[in-house]
Structures are given as structure tokens and as C-alpha cells.
Design an enzyme around this catalytic site. Structure first.
Site, mmCIF file in Angstrom:
data_model
loop_
_atom_site.group_PDB
_atom_site.id
_atom_site.type_symbol
_atom_site.label_atom_id
_atom_site.label_comp_id
_atom_site.label_asym_id
_atom_site.label_seq_id
_atom_site.Cartn_x
_atom_site.Cartn_y
_atom_site.Cartn_z
ATOM 1 N N LYS A 117 2.228 -3.433 6.612
ATOM 2 C CA LYS A 117 2.604 -3.460 5.196
ATOM 3 C C LYS A 117 4.099 -3.185 5.043
ATOM 4 C CE LYS A 117 -1.401 -4.395 3.433
ATOM 5 N NZ LYS A 117 -1.628 -5.738 2.839
ATOM 6 N N TYR A 150 -1.857 -0.841 10.890
ATOM 7 C CA TYR A 150 -2.154 -1.450 9.580
ATOM 8 C C TYR A 150 -1.032 -1.108 8.605
ATOM 9 C CZ TYR A 150 -3.691 -1.393 4.767
ATOM 10 O OH TYR A 150 -3.716 -1.528 3.396
ATOM 11 N N SER A 172 0.832 -1.202 0.000
ATOM 12 C CA SER A 172 0.000 0.000 0.000
ATOM 13 C C SER A 172 0.865 1.251 0.000
ATOM 14 C CB SER A 172 -0.881 -0.011 1.259
ATOM 15 O OG SER A 172 -1.495 1.253 1.453
HETATM 16 C C1 WQD Z 1 -9.881 8.756 1.260
HETATM 17 C C2 WQD Z 1 -10.150 10.227 1.543
HETATM 18 C C3 WQD Z 1 -10.585 10.702 3.842
HETATM 19 C C4 WQD Z 1 -14.358 8.619 4.215
HETATM 20 C C5 WQD Z 1 -6.956 3.869 3.309
HETATM 21 C C6 WQD Z 1 -5.694 3.092 3.616
HETATM 22 C C7 WQD Z 1 -5.174 2.467 2.349
HETATM 23 C C8 WQD Z 1 -6.241 1.595 1.805
HETATM 24 C C9 WQD Z 1 -7.447 2.486 1.439
HETATM 25 C C10 WQD Z 1 -6.838 -0.627 2.490
HETATM 26 C C11 WQD Z 1 -9.476 10.724 2.815
HETATM 27 C C12 WQD Z 1 -11.797 11.020 2.984
HETATM 28 C C13 WQD Z 1 -13.175 9.135 3.716
HETATM 29 C C14 WQD Z 1 -15.417 9.505 4.551
HETATM 30 C C15 WQD Z 1 -14.069 11.356 3.854
HETATM 31 N N1 WQD Z 1 -6.600 0.629 2.782
HETATM 32 N N2 WQD Z 1 -13.046 10.473 3.544
HETATM 33 N N3 WQD Z 1 -15.232 10.847 4.346
HETATM 34 O O1 WQD Z 1 -7.569 6.674 4.107
HETATM 35 O O2 WQD Z 1 -6.774 7.324 1.751
HETATM 36 O O3 WQD Z 1 -6.622 4.950 2.490
HETATM 37 O O4 WQD Z 1 -7.912 3.079 2.661
HETATM 38 O O5 WQD Z 1 -6.760 -1.216 1.470
HETATM 39 O O6 WQD Z 1 -4.024 1.703 2.635
HETATM 40 O O7 WQD Z 1 -4.706 3.984 4.106
HETATM 41 O O8 WQD Z 1 -8.839 5.924 2.034
HETATM 42 O O9 WQD Z 1 -11.194 6.034 1.344
HETATM 43 O O10 WQD Z 1 -10.649 6.038 3.833
HETATM 44 O O11 WQD Z 1 -10.155 8.057 2.473
HETATM 45 O O12 WQD Z 1 -13.918 12.573 3.687
HETATM 46 O O13 WQD Z 1 -16.524 9.097 5.026
HETATM 47 O O14 WQD Z 1 -11.558 10.394 1.754
HETATM 48 O O15 WQD Z 1 -10.418 11.708 4.853
HETATM 49 O O16 WQD Z 1 -9.071 12.075 2.607
HETATM 50 P P1 WQD Z 1 -7.418 6.333 2.662
HETATM 51 P P2 WQD Z 1 -10.285 6.457 2.449
#
Ligand code: WQD
Length: 341
Positions: free
Chosen positions: A156, A152, A127
Site C-alpha cells: 500500500k 501487505y 490503508s
Molecule cells: C482488529 C483488532 C486484532 C481478530 C487489518 C489490516 C487493514 C485492513 C483490515 C484489509 C486487532 C483484534 C482480530 C480476532 C482479535 N486490511 N482481533 N481477534 O489488523 O486492525 O487491520 O485488517 O483491508 O489494512 O491491517 O484488523 O480486524 O484483523 O483486527 O482480537 O479473531 O481485532 O488483534 O486488535 P486490523 P483486524
């Protein structure tokens, strides 16, 4: 006779899409999964898409005995794609021991059996979280890793080190780590997709569940970042494009085209997209008015990251092709299929 690939976590989101692409490429697949975060019905859906039913073995890969039994039952496995891991960033902060035990022991058990049975090829699901908040963007494979923001993410980074050190002294074993950016979307048949249990952590499933009326509104975590519209930026890659990268990586290993016996590649689109841009694009392509509110930043979130994909495009001969628009449409089609809308 088709070559048999073991896909751990193959009933999960990226795993199931990769099983489909492996079968489309002519491979035979056996799935090992403990079904802790996925459903056995995914095997039926894969069969419906490809016309081939993958073998399925319910397995706790963090258990050495169960993993050994799996390999002793399927002695014709020629390569492995390892997805099976706990992956909720927030949950990992609350349950670090479970995350380290599960994610690290699973990989170690697999490597141990590869050595025992002379299985030479492993593709690993890593990741971009290993980069933390990069000092310079876009990130290349030379960008130094940073201490992970969560247990997490740390599993990785440690897993990459385990493979690197193991390959150093086992020249006959070849590993490729694919550093995913943000996987989104669903298979064009809408028969498989992302199905988070409980309240979704990730942005796109929260968007589609809100659009489907399961959630009152989307909270946008922070609009005070140093970005053009103030919301955080990510590199959102279509899950089918991502799955195809795994088939390319497996073929690279089986054909022994790799340049070193431990390699890693950025697997993204090379485009940064903000949360607000994604929300607006979703509304444009689906015609759904998405209720949202601006909320405080989420602890542990980084501000912005996107990939420099030059190396993976050139070295793997692979690139992401699908647009964010068609990817969001596929996510919405999947959500509507799941909810019977
Ligand atoms: C993306 C953006 C949130 C939800 C993580 C892990 C990565 C992979 C994918 C597993 C961010 C914003 C999110 C919401 C929001 N994990 N957001 N409202 O955190 O970039 O990555 O998940 O496979 O390894 O680190 O992904 O989709 O959670 O967030 O505003 O209800 O969307 O703050 O900026 P992230 P995400």
C-alpha cells in the site's frame, strides 16, 4: 449517457458496496475481478439491490496483456476505482513475492493504460496501515508514514509512492488514495457483505461466525495493551459510509475539483473503539451471548489507531454517519442471511 466507471475488485467486500453506491449515483459500472477472493454471485446480488446489472470481466490485472485487452474492450471508461489486491496481513508475511507481484503489477498495469488511453481519474484503495503505530493520536494526513508491519502494508505504501511519482510527470492524470481505517458491516439489504474464505482474519467476521455457531469462541488477541480496558483500539468505519467516500472522490476527480493531481485522505470515523467494547456492543445490539477468551497478542498488531477526519470531512465534504451499533447489526443480519439462520 451515464459515465462508465471501471471498478477493479468489484465483487469483493468494499468493491461490491461501492458498485452499488456508484449505480445509485447514476454511473454505469464495469467490474474487473479475478474471483480469487470473491464469488461471481455477488454480481447477481448487486443487480437485486439496484436493478442494474454491472458488466463483469474476469481479469487478472497483474497480467499486462489481460489488462490491456480489458481497456481495449471498454474504450468508454472515464474513471477507475482500484480495489483489486491481495489483502491478508498474515498471509502476506508468508507469501511476500505473490503480494508484491500481484498488488504492484496490477496498479502499474492500470496506470500504464490510463496514460495510453488518456483516462484521467483514479481512486485507489489504501490503508491506515501505512501509519504503522503512530507516535501521536489521532492521525492526520500530515502524520508521517512508518515502515509497514507486513508486506501487505508495504504494497500500500509503495503503491502510494508509485501514484505520487507517476502523477508528478503526468499532469493530466489525477489520483486520490483513500486511507481506510477498519471497514466493517454490510449493506442494509443483507444481500452483500464480508465473506472471507476460510478462517476469518478480521475481527467482525470472526465475531459474527462465532455468533452463528461456526466458530467455538472468539480469541481476543491481548488485553495487556496501554488502553483503558487493555484491548487494542481501532477506528471501525461502516462499509456503506466508506463506499460513499469513493463516489465523492470520483466526482471530485471528474469535476476536476482536486487541489493537486495526487491527493490522499483519511477515511475513518474519528472514534477509537477497543476490541472489548466492540464485543460488548455486539452482544448488546444482537442479544447474542458471544463466547470469547483472552489470548496472547497477535504478531504484527499495533496497539491503537484512529483517524483525525477533519481534512477529509472538510475537503471532501464527506463524513461517516452510521453508528457502530447499527453497523454491527448489519454485519449480524448479513451473517444470518448467508447461513440461513
Ligand atoms: C482488529 C483488532 C486484532 C481478530 C487489518 C489490516 C487493514 C485492513 C483490515 C484489509 C486487532 C483484534 C482480530 C480476532 C482479535 N486490511 N482481533 N481477534 O489488523 O486492525 O487491520 O485488517 O483491508 O489494512 O491491517 O484488523 O480486524 O484483523 O483486527 O482480537 O479473531 O481485532 O488483534 O486488535 P486490523 P483486524
Amino acid at each position: 449517457m451515464s459515465k462508465k466507471i471501471l471498478v477493479t475488485g468489484g465483487t469483493g467486500y468494499i468493491g461490491s458496496h461501492t458498485v452499488v453506491e456508484l449505480q445509485n449515483a447514476g454511473f454505469e459500472v464495469v467490474i474487473a475481478d479475478n474471483l480469487s477472493n470473491s464469488k461471481i454471485e455477488v454480481v447477481d446480488a448487486i443487480e437485486k439491490i439496484t436493478g442494474q446489472r454491472p458488466a463483469f470481466e474476469k481479469t487478472d490485472l497483474s497480467n499486462a496483456i489481460e489488462t490491456r485487452d480489458l481497456f481495449d474492450k471498454h474504450t468508454d471508461i472515464v474513471a477507475i476505482i482500484h480495489f483489486a489486491a491481495f489483502k491478508a496481513v498474515g498471509e502476506s508475511v508468508q507469501k511476500p513475492l505473490e503480494y508484491y507481484q500481484n498488488n504492484l503489477n496490477s496498479l502499474i498495469n492500470i496506470l500504464d493504460n490510463m496514460r495510453r488511453l488518456q483516462i484521467a481519474s483514479l481512486v485507489f484503495s489504501s490503508s491506515c496501515t501505512v501509519y504503522g503505530q503512530p507516535d501521536h493520536l489521532p492521525v492526520t494526513e500530515q502524520t508521517p508514514r512508518k515502515p509497514a508491519e507486513s508486506p501487505y502494508g508495504n504494497t500500500k505504501a509503495i503503491s502510494e509512492d508509485v501514484m505520487r511519482d507517476f502523477c508528478q510527470v503526468n499532469p493530466e492524470i489525477n489520483c486520490i488514495a483513500l486511507r481506510y481505517f477498519n471497514p466493517i458491516g454490510a449493506h442494509p439489504t443483507a444481500l452483500i457483505g464480508e465473506l472471507p474464505l476460510g478462517v476469518p482474519n478480521n475481527l467482525v467476521p470472526f465475531i459474527t461466525q462465532t455468533a452463528a455457531g461456526l466458530r467455538k469462541e472468539l480469541s481476543i488477541f491481548g488485553d495487556d495493551y496501554d488502553t483503558p480496558d487493555g484491548t487494542a483500539i481501532r477506528d471501525y468505519i461502516n462499509v456503506v459510509d466508506l463506499s460513499e467516500a469513493h463516489v465523492v472522490a470520483i466526482n471530485r476527480l471528474i469535476k476536476k475539483n482536486q487541489k493537486a493531481n495526487y491527493e490522499f485522505f483519511n477515511v475513518g470515523t474519528g472514534q477509537g473503539v477497543s476490541v472489548m467494547q466492540l464485543v460488548k456492543t455486539f452482544m448488546e445490539v444482537t442479544g447474542v451471548n458471544l463466547p470469547y477468551t483472552i489470548a496472547p497478542r497477535r504478531a504484527g498488531d499495533i496497539e491503537k489507531i484512529w483517524a483525525d477526519t477533519t481534512f477529509s470531512n472538510k475537503e471532501l465534504g464527506w463524513e461517516a454517519k452510521k453508528t457502530v451499533e447499527e453497523t454491527l447489526q448489519s454485519a449480524w443480519a448479513w451473517e444470518k442471511n448467508v447461513r440461513g439462520i
